[in-house]
Enzyme design. Sequence first.
Site, PDB file in Angstrom:
ATOM      1  N   CYS A   1      11.064   1.395   4.303  1.00 32.34           N
ATOM      2  CA  CYS A   1      10.028   0.742   3.207  1.00 32.34           C
ATOM      3  C   CYS A   1       9.027  -0.482   3.938  1.00 32.34           C
ATOM      4  O   CYS A   1       8.469  -0.794   3.477  1.00 32.34           O
ATOM      5  CB  CYS A   1      10.811   0.561   2.240  1.00 32.34           C
ATOM      6  SG  CYS A   1      11.486   1.915   1.355  1.00 32.34           S
TER       7      CYS A   1
ATOM      8  N   HIS B   1       6.759  -4.821  -2.190  1.00 29.64           N
ATOM      9  CA  HIS B   1       7.436  -3.368  -1.908  1.00 29.64           C
ATOM     10  C   HIS B   1       7.746  -2.908  -3.292  1.00 29.64           C
ATOM     11  O   HIS B   1       8.582  -3.663  -4.057  1.00 29.64           O
ATOM     12  CB  HIS B   1       8.577  -3.125  -0.905  1.00 29.64           C
ATOM     13  CG  HIS B   1       9.020  -1.802  -0.969  1.00 29.64           C
ATOM     14  ND1 HIS B   1       8.572  -0.867  -0.830  1.00 29.64           N
ATOM     15  CD2 HIS B   1      10.477  -1.499  -0.992  1.00 29.64           C
ATOM     16  CE1 HIS B   1       9.142   0.073  -0.879  1.00 29.64           C
ATOM     17  NE2 HIS B   1      10.444  -0.264  -1.194  1.00 29.64           N
TER      18      HIS B   1
ATOM     19  N   ASN C   1       9.109   4.596  -5.718  1.00 31.20           N
ATOM     20  CA  ASN C   1       9.097   4.065  -4.487  1.00 31.20           C
ATOM     21  C   ASN C   1       8.475   4.902  -3.217  1.00 31.20           C
ATOM     22  O   ASN C   1       9.088   6.017  -3.139  1.00 31.20           O
ATOM     23  CB  ASN C   1      10.572   3.823  -4.008  1.00 31.20           C
ATOM     24  CG  ASN C   1      10.835   2.942  -2.738  1.00 31.20           C
ATOM     25  OD1 ASN C   1       9.813   2.928  -1.880  1.00 31.20           O
ATOM     26  ND2 ASN C   1      11.962   2.575  -2.448  1.00 31.20           N
TER      27      ASN C   1
END
Length: 332
Positions: free
Chosen positions: A117, A258, A288
């Site tokens: 990520c 994020h 996500n």
Amino acid sequence: MSQSTQSVIITGTGSYTPAKVLTNDDMAKIVDTSDEWIRTRSGIRERCFAGQDEKTSDMAVAAAEKAISAAGIDRSDIDLIIVATMTPDMPFPSTACILQSKLGLGNITAFDIQAACSGFIYALNTGSNMLRSGAYKKALIIGAEKMSSILDFEDRATCVLFGDAASAIILEASDASGVGVLGSITGSDGSEPSLLHQPAGGSTIPSSHESIDARQHFIKMNGKEIFKQAVRIMEQVSSNILEQHKFKSEQIDLLIPHQANMRIIDSFAKRLKLPMGKFHNNLDRFGNTSAASVGLALDEAYRKGRIQSGDLILLVAFGAGLTWGASLIKWQ
């Protein structure tokens, strides 16, 4: 890093999300969960899943074309492609090489980065430094993920959290001073890889009937521990880069974290003592999207007019590894 005073600026942004949208109620038909369970634990309402025949590189092409158009450049001027992904089209060749061919570009430098990520910030940092070296002029930076391809739809704790997307920026070298990517910090701690990992498919557990039957090709996550680490790491790396460039947190015009979990973002905001109005979040609509996440929010924020010339932008992420990164940008 090169001591060159040359700046690196973002001249175009782009993103792509698949047409298929799954709400929490849709997910409840697949796995034992509910809209209330997902929303209260993550803040997610819906996410997008790519079609069965839609590859990570296909999504990357769509995002890249928007960024190229926004930058107003000829695609043939691009001499560097970096793709951040942990769901490549195939283990090799790189998705960046496949993207280079699909965009019809010449024999240029193209490679993938795998930092989960945090990948978009790793790629942004790497591309910026390669441009500062003087060896490259225009870079295409991509974050692209088909997370639906590695989700275990028998694991309600993880499968409801992720979505598919791609994001892109064009980086260009500039003679302007004090603008663009002011700097980035990246880091990692690989001491506990099992906190968030995909056990099989590598050299440790090669693909086999046994690994497939054991569902080892899907994401495995220790959610509670990741939550604690994420809040601490994001606050620390954000404070470090602000201090490095002699800024205070209150000077940030827009912070793009994020997009993993709203409870993480809320806790992070409290630690930085920043109001949520200074954050751009789209987690509720996309979930996500791993390496695509930060770039997806950046593109949306720019296109919605939330980013103006002279604004100080902070990008920050964490991911499996554990990895983390922050980039400080003075919008040109």
